[in-house]
Design a protein around this motif. Structure first.
Motif, PDB file in Angstrom:
ATOM      1  N   ILE A   1      -2.017  21.459  -5.078  1.00  0.00           N
ATOM      2  CA  ILE A   1      -3.303  20.220  -4.631  1.00  0.00           C
ATOM      3  C   ILE A   1      -2.221  20.152  -3.043  1.00  0.00           C
ATOM      4  O   ILE A   1      -1.057  19.902  -3.629  1.00  0.00           O
ATOM      5  CB  ILE A   1      -2.993  19.231  -5.522  1.00  0.00           C
ATOM      6  CG1 ILE A   1      -4.203  18.482  -6.351  1.00  0.00           C
ATOM      7  CG2 ILE A   1      -3.376  17.727  -4.206  1.00  0.00           C
ATOM      8  CD1 ILE A   1      -4.872  17.848  -6.518  1.00  0.00           C
ATOM      9  N   PHE A   2      -2.307  20.348  -1.977  1.00  0.00           N
ATOM     10  CA  PHE A   2      -1.691  20.469  -0.908  1.00  0.00           C
ATOM     11  C   PHE A   2      -2.072  18.858  -0.507  1.00  0.00           C
ATOM     12  O   PHE A   2      -3.064  18.804   0.463  1.00  0.00           O
ATOM     13  CB  PHE A   2      -1.113  21.832  -0.447  1.00  0.00           C
ATOM     14  CG  PHE A   2      -1.090  22.452  -1.263  1.00  0.00           C
ATOM     15  CD1 PHE A   2      -0.005  23.027  -0.887  1.00  0.00           C
ATOM     16  CD2 PHE A   2      -1.741  23.818  -1.502  1.00  0.00           C
ATOM     17  CE1 PHE A   2       0.812  24.376  -1.289  1.00  0.00           C
ATOM     18  CE2 PHE A   2      -1.510  24.458  -2.491  1.00  0.00           C
ATOM     19  CZ  PHE A   2      -0.013  24.867  -2.650  1.00  0.00           C
TER      20      PHE A   2
ATOM     21  N   GLN B   1       2.741  11.111  -6.100  1.00  0.00           N
ATOM     22  CA  GLN B   1       3.640  11.382  -7.818  1.00  0.00           C
ATOM     23  C   GLN B   1       2.446  11.827  -8.547  1.00  0.00           C
ATOM     24  O   GLN B   1       3.195  13.462  -9.128  1.00  0.00           O
ATOM     25  CB  GLN B   1       4.535  10.416  -8.021  1.00  0.00           C
ATOM     26  CG  GLN B   1       6.140   9.529  -7.147  1.00  0.00           C
ATOM     27  CD  GLN B   1       6.297  11.004  -6.958  1.00  0.00           C
ATOM     28  OE1 GLN B   1       6.901  11.839  -7.648  1.00  0.00           O
ATOM     29  NE2 GLN B   1       7.627  11.180  -5.598  1.00  0.00           N
ATOM     30  N   GLU B   2       1.603  11.363  -8.567  1.00  0.00           N
ATOM     31  CA  GLU B   2       0.504  12.313  -9.160  1.00  0.00           C
ATOM     32  C   GLU B   2      -0.245  13.235  -9.468  1.00  0.00           C
ATOM     33  O   GLU B   2      -0.266  14.183  -9.955  1.00  0.00           O
ATOM     34  CB  GLU B   2      -0.731  11.107  -9.885  1.00  0.00           C
ATOM     35  CG  GLU B   2      -1.410  11.211 -11.091  1.00  0.00           C
ATOM     36  CD  GLU B   2      -1.606  10.833 -12.376  1.00  0.00           C
ATOM     37  OE1 GLU B   2      -2.287  11.540 -12.837  1.00  0.00           O
ATOM     38  OE2 GLU B   2      -0.166   9.952 -12.423  1.00  0.00           O
TER      39      GLU B   2
ATOM     40  N   THR C   1       1.367  -1.332  -0.167  1.00  0.00           N
ATOM     41  CA  THR C   1      -0.318  -0.378  -0.348  1.00  0.00           C
ATOM     42  C   THR C   1       1.049   1.204  -0.248  1.00  0.00           C
ATOM     43  O   THR C   1       0.155   2.542  -0.638  1.00  0.00           O
ATOM     44  CB  THR C   1      -0.873   0.086   1.345  1.00  0.00           C
ATOM     45  OG1 THR C   1      -0.323   0.348   2.384  1.00  0.00           O
ATOM     46  CG2 THR C   1      -1.959  -0.899   1.380  1.00  0.00           C
ATOM     47  N   LYS C   2       2.011   0.911   0.621  1.00  0.00           N
ATOM     48  CA  LYS C   2       3.107   2.063   0.703  1.00  0.00           C
ATOM     49  C   LYS C   2       3.164   2.591  -0.768  1.00  0.00           C
ATOM     50  O   LYS C   2       3.917   3.619  -1.288  1.00  0.00           O
ATOM     51  CB  LYS C   2       3.511   2.065   1.158  1.00  0.00           C
ATOM     52  CG  LYS C   2       3.657   2.350   2.725  1.00  0.00           C
ATOM     53  CD  LYS C   2       4.852   1.790   3.746  1.00  0.00           C
ATOM     54  CE  LYS C   2       5.966   2.677   3.546  1.00  0.00           C
ATOM     55  NZ  LYS C   2       7.303   2.238   4.762  1.00  0.00           N
ATOM     56  N   ASP C   3       3.692   1.084  -1.625  1.00  0.00           N
ATOM     57  CA  ASP C   3       4.321   1.376  -2.946  1.00  0.00           C
ATOM     58  C   ASP C   3       2.806   2.435  -4.425  1.00  0.00           C
ATOM     59  O   ASP C   3       3.490   3.153  -4.826  1.00  0.00           O
ATOM     60  CB  ASP C   3       4.422   0.181  -3.364  1.00  0.00           C
ATOM     61  CG  ASP C   3       5.068   0.447  -4.518  1.00  0.00           C
ATOM     62  OD1 ASP C   3       6.239   1.305  -5.049  1.00  0.00           O
ATOM     63  OD2 ASP C   3       4.074  -0.587  -5.662  1.00  0.00           O
ATOM     64  N   ARG C   4       1.848   1.891  -3.433  1.00  0.00           N
ATOM     65  CA  ARG C   4       0.521   2.467  -4.289  1.00  0.00           C
ATOM     66  C   ARG C   4       0.281   4.156  -4.114  1.00  0.00           C
ATOM     67  O   ARG C   4       0.295   4.666  -4.878  1.00  0.00           O
ATOM     68  CB  ARG C   4      -0.797   1.365  -4.027  1.00  0.00           C
ATOM     69  CG  ARG C   4      -1.787   1.778  -5.063  1.00  0.00           C
ATOM     70  CD  ARG C   4      -2.744   1.245  -4.642  1.00  0.00           C
ATOM     71  NE  ARG C   4      -2.959  -0.620  -4.200  1.00  0.00           N
ATOM     72  CZ  ARG C   4      -3.330  -0.575  -3.124  1.00  0.00           C
ATOM     73  NH1 ARG C   4      -4.399  -0.608  -2.978  1.00  0.00           N
ATOM     74  NH2 ARG C   4      -3.529  -2.115  -2.618  1.00  0.00           N
ATOM     75  N   TYR C   5       0.613   4.048  -2.506  1.00  0.00           N
ATOM     76  CA  TYR C   5       0.653   5.703  -2.118  1.00  0.00           C
ATOM     77  C   TYR C   5       1.324   6.341  -3.275  1.00  0.00           C
ATOM     78  O   TYR C   5       1.071   7.867  -3.186  1.00  0.00           O
ATOM     79  CB  TYR C   5       0.515   5.806  -0.861  1.00  0.00           C
ATOM     80  CG  TYR C   5       0.581   7.131  -0.206  1.00  0.00           C
ATOM     81  CD1 TYR C   5      -0.831   7.763  -0.154  1.00  0.00           C
ATOM     82  CD2 TYR C   5       1.739   7.425  -0.231  1.00  0.00           C
ATOM     83  CE1 TYR C   5      -0.236   9.473   0.162  1.00  0.00           C
ATOM     84  CE2 TYR C   5       1.982   9.005   0.404  1.00  0.00           C
ATOM     85  CZ  TYR C   5       0.792   9.818   0.222  1.00  0.00           C
ATOM     86  OH  TYR C   5       0.969  11.194   0.596  1.00  0.00           O
ATOM     87  N   GLU C   6       2.493   6.159  -2.698  1.00  0.00           N
ATOM     88  CA  GLU C   6       3.341   6.956  -3.751  1.00  0.00           C
ATOM     89  C   GLU C   6       3.794   6.736  -5.530  1.00  0.00           C
ATOM     90  O   GLU C   6       3.047   8.381  -5.624  1.00  0.00           O
ATOM     91  CB  GLU C   6       5.349   5.627  -3.390  1.00  0.00           C
ATOM     92  CG  GLU C   6       6.380   6.617  -4.212  1.00  0.00           C
ATOM     93  CD  GLU C   6       6.244   8.281  -3.578  1.00  0.00           C
ATOM     94  OE1 GLU C   6       6.895   9.270  -4.239  1.00  0.00           O
ATOM     95  OE2 GLU C   6       5.805   8.546  -2.430  1.00  0.00           O
TER      96      GLU C   6
END
Length: 375
Positions: free
Chosen positions: A338-339, A330-331, A321-326
């Motif tokens: 967006i902040f 980046q997007e 999930t950390k990899d997916r969140y990253e």
């Protein structure tokens, strides 16, 4: 299923004449064979051939037998399309597990192609490749080239689109009225004109179909891996489709006829099987002199469902999930205004002090952005 998740790599594309593409050239590429195009007169010779594992053409029962020949099939496709903007074929490229044998890959792909494409009426030209990089790493994958024009019962190319008449509330065709005369319009051959629209004669172009084909391939791979004891789960959804994993809370309140139930106002239970925290709200009040008894809130973690009734409270943090969140993070960098702030947006845990400090930092970032842009 497995203890490792792999993102399935699948890509659909359209072979377009407007981009200078040729269905014969694509067929030559995936089959690693020399083919001559009757449409443009070119001879297509693939640059590589050593990675070819298997190639095959699978036809629906109403297709002419001669279409089992690759050159005949794709030249027939090219010559049936007259326009300069014609869409000639649909292509799929997808990865396969490198743990599979070539024989197994051939068997699985043949079944997948038959079920998803040929049974729907498409002619399918497919091949399995196994390339190898300079580090000796293999890349077992498939290419599938599909016809886009349906075949009639007698094996002739049918229309990609069909005319559908618009109907009124009584199910009757609606005439096209000439505003000047008030009469129904007729064409040059004196045929009456009716309101109508065009629609695809098949559902092959549906985006839902593309999703279904991706999902079916991943499901097929996962079922095969499970039989083989390969502990890898293939995920067909993109990281955007998967979303981010959160958990929600079921908070239950209980009143006690006591002045104080617990020694501390908040007690966490990280090892508890059912609940994670108890909060005695009385001791978070400035004036509790008139409060009788005490109310304790017990938090029970429950799965979060997007669109459900419960709100997300905390991120579910794992390596996956950390990899997916990253990827989401980046997007977000592509969007100027967006902040990200807080445990849900930043996918991390915050205590209250850190949360307030982070909010102040983001507030400063927004002010500096506004000052620099003059917005």
């Amino acid at each position: 299923m497995g203890n490792v998740t792999k993102q399935a790599s699948t890509r659909f594309s359209i072979v377009k004449r407007s981009k200078g593409q040729s269905a014969v050239e694509k067929a030559s590429y995936i089959s690693r064979s020399v083919l001559v195009s009757e449409f443009d007169g070119q001879t297509y010779r693939p640059k590589y051939h050593e990675d070819l594992v298997h190639s095959e053409i699978t036809l629906p029962p109403n297709a002419p037998k001669e279409y089992a020949d690759r050159a005949t099939l794709w030249n027939a496709v090219e010559l049936s399309e007259k326009g300069q903007k014609s869409q000639l074929a649909r292509m799929l490229k997808a990865s396969l597990p490198n743990e599979w044998s070539y024989e197994l890959a051939e068997e699985v792909v043949r079944d997948y192609v038959q079920r998803n494409f040929v049974d729907k009426g498409m002619c399918a030209d497919w091949a399995i490749h196994d390339s190898e990089n300079d580090k000796g790493q293999h890349n077992l994958h498939i290419h599938v080239l599909l016809t886009m024009r349906p075949l009639t019962e007698n094996g002739e190319w049918g229309a990609k689109q069909k005319k559908i008449y618009d109907l009124d509330e009584n199910g009757e065709k609606i005439p096209v009225i000439d505003k000047k005369t008030g009469q129904q319009k007729v064409d040059k051959r004196n045929r009456k004109q009716w309101k109508c629209h065009t629609a695809d004669s098949t559902d092959w172009n549906s985006k839902e179909n593309a999703k279904m084909w991706r999902r079916d391939l991943a499901d097929t791979i996962n079922a095969t891996n499970e039989q083989l004891g390969i502990a890898v789960h293939w995920e067909h959804r993109s990281f955007k489709e998967q979303g981010i994993d959160y958990r929600s809370l079921d908070i239950r309140y209980e009143w006690f006829d006591e002045e104080q139930v617990y020694p501390e106002k908040i007690i966490s239970y990280p090892q508890a099987k059912r609940y994670t925290r108890k909060t005695e709200y009385k001791f978070m009040m400035y004036d509790r002199s008139r409060v009788k008894g005490s109310v304790v809130a017990t938090e029970y973690p429950v799965p979060y469902e997007k669109g459900g009734k419960k709100d997300p409270f905390y991120p579910v943090i794992t390596a996956e999930t950390k990899d997916r969140y990253e990827k989401y993070r980046q997007e977000a960098k592509w969007y100027r205004n967006i902040f990200l702030c807080g445990r849900l947006a930043e996918f991390r845990y915050y205590n209250m002090d850190d949360c307030i400090l982070r909010a102040l930092h983001v507030s400063r970032e927004i002010q500096e952005r506004l000052q620099s842009t003059g917005e």
